[in-house]
Design a protein around this motif. Structure first.
Motif, PDB file in Angstrom:
ATOM      1  N   LEU A  28      -6.051   5.200 -12.495  1.00 21.27           N
ATOM      2  CA  LEU A  28      -4.945   6.042 -12.031  1.00 21.27           C
ATOM      3  C   LEU A  28      -5.017   6.285 -10.520  1.00 21.27           C
ATOM      4  O   LEU A  28      -3.998   6.223  -9.820  1.00 21.27           O
ATOM      5  N   LYS A  32      -2.036   4.912  -8.121  1.00 18.34           N
ATOM      6  CA  LYS A  32      -1.188   6.105  -7.992  1.00 18.34           C
ATOM      7  C   LYS A  32      -0.037   5.860  -7.025  1.00 18.34           C
ATOM      8  O   LYS A  32       1.135   6.118  -7.337  1.00 18.34           O
ATOM      9  N   LEU A 118       2.631  12.257 -12.647  1.00 13.39           N
ATOM     10  CA  LEU A 118       3.146  11.056 -11.972  1.00 13.39           C
ATOM     11  C   LEU A 118       4.396  10.530 -12.660  1.00 13.39           C
ATOM     12  O   LEU A 118       5.370  10.122 -12.000  1.00 13.39           O
TER      13      LEU A 118
END
Length: 280
Positions: A28, A32, A118
């Motif tokens: 992640l 990102k 996100l």
């Protein structure tokens, strides 16, 4: 030198699950910016990142479920006669394993909450892109329709004058066909506008569903913590009951020994009184 102590199967599985969660967190952190920034990657690449994260989370949850099932099986086998626990050491070990599973669940929940944030940012950006584009399309379509009507009127006037001079009977079918085409384009514009409205509504519902999913996972984690607290209280209550049983057994033994001593004392006292009376 002592040999290193071999890890149990539960410890190895827990360490493997922790490593998987750490790998998911690193994945992640690595992707990102690629997932949030619209200019770095395409929609297909972001979908592939989301799919990989989903597969990661699913595998970690399956590993945690396996650990929970192993704890339940060990707890069932550790019960002795009449369903009571055999020893305190095994109960402490099971409580420790429950704590390990709770820590892993909290770690996985923190990582999934980051990914939910996100994904919410991505959905919000999609909605923000669709809304001005839709307004722009509506304005451009209206302007194009006006210009097309105005531009089509001038050639139509010239064409009508020429056709009227050449052959007046051929002007009526052309006007009818143009009117039909204008009606069809307007109907298509209305249908496209309705489709855009439905797509925007679906996107807002997806964002709301992701937010509700995040809230539900948070409440489930809180319930897991409460269940773990109840389990610890139950283990402590079991220990207190066992200590009470030991104290009761010791009290019974003391009562029986004091009763024997009292009977012996009364017997000796009676014999002494009879002996002194006979002696006198």
């Amino acid at each position: 030198m002592h040999k290193p102590r071999q890890r149990s199967g539960f410890t190895r599985a827990a360490v493997k699950t922790l490593e998987s969660i750490g790998a998911l967190e690193q994945f992640l952190m690595k992707h990102k910016k690629d997932y949030v920034d619209l200019h770095r990657t395409t929609e297909q690449e972001r979908d592939s990142i989301e799919h990989e994260v989903t597969v990661f989370v699913k595998s970690c949850k399956e590993q945690i479920d396996v650990l929970k099932n192993s704890i339940n099986e060990e707890n069932a086998h550790s019960k002795g006669w009449l369903g009571f626990k055999g020893d305190n050491l095994n109960a402490d070990t099971i409580a420790h394993k429950h704590g390990v599973v709770l820590i892993l669940s909290e770690k996985l929940h923190s990582v999934t909450s980051q990914f939910d944030q996100l994904r919410a940012i991505r959905f919000q950006d999609a909605i923000n892109r669709v809304t001005p584009r839709r307004k722009r399309k509506n304005s451009t379509k209206s302007n194009a329709a006006e210009t097309s009507v105005s531009s089509s009127l001038d050639p139509d006037m010239k064409r009508d004058s020429e056709i009227r001079d050449s052959d007046i009977s051929q002007a009526a079918p052309v006007r009818v066909q143009e009117q039909l085409l204008d009606d069809e384009t307007r109907a298509l514009q209305v249908e496209l506008n309705s489709l855009l409205d439905s797509v925007q509504e679906i996107e807002t519902k997806m964002v709301e569903m992701s937010a509700l999913n995040h809230l539900m996972s948070t409440h489930v984690l809180q319930q897991a913590q409460q269940i773990e607290l109840l389990y610890e209280q139950a283990v402590e209550a079991t220990k207190n009951v066992e200590l009470g049983n030991k104290e009761l057994s010791q009290a019974i033994q003391r009562n029986s020994s004091s009763r024997t001593f009292l009977l012996l004392f009364l017997f000796v006292l009676t014999f002494s009184i009879l002996f002194l009376d006979w002696y006198n």
